[in-house]
Motif scaffolding. Structure first.
Motif, PDB file in Angstrom:
ATOM      1  N   ASP A  39       0.813  -1.223   0.000  1.00  0.00           N
ATOM      2  CA  ASP A  39       0.000   0.000   0.000  1.00  0.00           C
ATOM      3  C   ASP A  39       0.846   1.272   0.000  1.00  0.00           C
ATOM      4  OD1 ASP A  39      -2.423  -1.448  -0.039  1.00  0.00           O
ATOM      5  OD2 ASP A  39      -2.245  -1.795   2.121  1.00  0.00           O
ATOM      6  N   VAL A  40       1.899   1.274  -0.792  1.00  0.00           N
ATOM      7  CA  VAL A  40       2.749   2.453  -0.936  1.00  0.00           C
ATOM      8  C   VAL A  40       2.124   3.371  -1.990  1.00  0.00           C
ATOM      9  CG1 VAL A  40       5.041   3.302  -1.551  1.00  0.00           C
ATOM     10  CG2 VAL A  40       4.799   1.111  -0.347  1.00  0.00           C
ATOM     11  N   ASP A  41       1.946   4.627  -1.641  1.00  0.00           N
ATOM     12  CA  ASP A  41       1.410   5.602  -2.588  1.00  0.00           C
ATOM     13  C   ASP A  41       2.574   6.171  -3.388  1.00  0.00           C
ATOM     14  OD1 ASP A  41       0.295   7.718  -3.991  1.00  0.00           O
ATOM     15  OD2 ASP A  41      -0.884   8.449  -2.299  1.00  0.00           O
ATOM     16  N   LEU A  42       2.749   5.664  -4.597  1.00  0.00           N
ATOM     17  CA  LEU A  42       3.868   6.077  -5.434  1.00  0.00           C
ATOM     18  C   LEU A  42       3.747   7.517  -5.920  1.00  0.00           C
ATOM     19  CD1 LEU A  42       4.191   2.847  -7.621  1.00  0.00           C
ATOM     20  CD2 LEU A  42       5.406   3.407  -5.513  1.00  0.00           C
ATOM     21  N   MET A  43       2.529   8.036  -5.894  1.00  0.00           N
ATOM     22  CA  MET A  43       2.290   9.399  -6.375  1.00  0.00           C
ATOM     23  C   MET A  43       2.760  10.453  -5.371  1.00  0.00           C
ATOM     24  SD  MET A  43       1.023   8.796  -9.316  1.00  0.00           S
ATOM     25  CE  MET A  43       0.372  10.372  -9.819  1.00  0.00           C
ATOM     26  N   THR A  44       2.770  10.109  -4.080  1.00  0.00           N
ATOM     27  CA  THR A  44       3.140  11.093  -3.061  1.00  0.00           C
ATOM     28  C   THR A  44       4.397  10.721  -2.265  1.00  0.00           C
ATOM     29  OG1 THR A  44       1.702  10.074  -1.407  1.00  0.00           O
ATOM     30  CG2 THR A  44       0.747  11.827  -2.768  1.00  0.00           C
ATOM     31  N   THR A  45       4.744   9.451  -2.202  1.00  0.00           N
ATOM     32  CA  THR A  45       5.910   9.028  -1.425  1.00  0.00           C
ATOM     33  C   THR A  45       7.183   9.391  -2.184  1.00  0.00           C
ATOM     34  OG1 THR A  45       4.661   7.170  -0.516  1.00  0.00           O
ATOM     35  CG2 THR A  45       7.056   7.072  -0.312  1.00  0.00           C
ATOM     36  N   THR A  46       8.088  10.083  -1.499  1.00  0.00           N
ATOM     37  CA  THR A  46       9.351  10.478  -2.124  1.00  0.00           C
ATOM     38  C   THR A  46      10.415   9.413  -1.858  1.00  0.00           C
ATOM     39  OG1 THR A  46      10.173  11.668  -0.185  1.00  0.00           O
ATOM     40  CG2 THR A  46       8.829  12.929  -1.777  1.00  0.00           C
ATOM     41  N   VAL A  47      11.506   9.505  -2.577  1.00  0.00           N
ATOM     42  CA  VAL A  47      12.629   8.592  -2.395  1.00  0.00           C
ATOM     43  C   VAL A  47      13.140   8.691  -0.955  1.00  0.00           C
ATOM     44  CG1 VAL A  47      14.996   8.073  -3.112  1.00  0.00           C
ATOM     45  CG2 VAL A  47      13.271   8.663  -4.831  1.00  0.00           C
ATOM     46  N   GLY A  48      13.260   9.909  -0.448  1.00  0.00           N
ATOM     47  CA  GLY A  48      13.711  10.107   0.927  1.00  0.00           C
ATOM     48  C   GLY A  48      12.764   9.491   1.945  1.00  0.00           C
ATOM     49  N   GLU A  49      11.469   9.618   1.710  1.00  0.00           N
ATOM     50  CA  GLU A  49      10.485   9.013   2.619  1.00  0.00           C
ATOM     51  C   GLU A  49      10.561   7.493   2.571  1.00  0.00           C
ATOM     52  OE1 GLU A  49       7.129  12.592   2.440  1.00  0.00           O
ATOM     53  OE2 GLU A  49       6.956  10.872   1.075  1.00  0.00           O
ATOM     54  N   LEU A  50      10.798   6.931   1.398  1.00  0.00           N
ATOM     55  CA  LEU A  50      10.950   5.479   1.279  1.00  0.00           C
ATOM     56  C   LEU A  50      12.173   5.012   2.057  1.00  0.00           C
ATOM     57  CD1 LEU A  50      10.141   2.732   0.064  1.00  0.00           C
ATOM     58  CD2 LEU A  50      11.616   3.300  -1.872  1.00  0.00           C
TER      59      LEU A  50
END
Length: 138
Positions: A39-50
């Motif tokens: 359930d990762v939101d690819l539209m809003t999750t940034t590389v840094g947040e990942l």
């Protein structure tokens, strides 16, 4: 309802993707453990947040205890769903343009989609391994 020929990447929206992150402890010994994120939101999750999410999982999940001392500072795409996989079992040594160096970039803008596989590792160790990509068993 999806058609019988729909790809699995199309069955989940970009706002609810599944990612597999290979947490790499050691390149020559191929020491790695997969972290599956749902359930990762690819539209809003940034590389840094990942990266922060992965570090939090490593710090809190018992199975990653031996990975806590590794300085993980780089994420690179290993493969996208239905794409060609590398011959190297631990990391894709080709395509250095797949290194996600812009920490503010969203995962969707970085080319991630449902079932993308990523590698999370120490950049210095990667660069050293790339010069001499030999595996060890001793």
């Amino acid at each position: 309802m999806s058609s019988p020929t729909s790809l699995v990447t199309e069955l989940r929206p970009l706002t609810s993707a599944v990612l597999t992150v290979r947490i790499i402890k050691n390149f020559p010994f191929r020491t790695t453990k997969n972290l599956v994120l749902r359930d990762v939101d690819l539209m809003t999750t940034t590389v840094g947040e990942l990266m922060a999410q992965c570090r939090e999982a490593i710090a809190s999940q018992v199975g990653f205890k031996h990975y806590r001392g590794v300085e993980l500072d780089t994420i690179k795409k290993y493969t996208v769903a239905h794409g060609h996989k590398s011959q190297n079992l631990i990391i894709n040594l080709d395509n250095d343009e797949w290194i996600l160096s812009d920490l503010s970039q969203t995962l969707a803008d970085a080319g991630c989609e449902n079932e993308t596989e990523l590698s999370f590792f120490n950049r210095q160790a990667y660069d050293e391994f790339k010069v001499h990509p030999e595996t060890r068993w001793d």
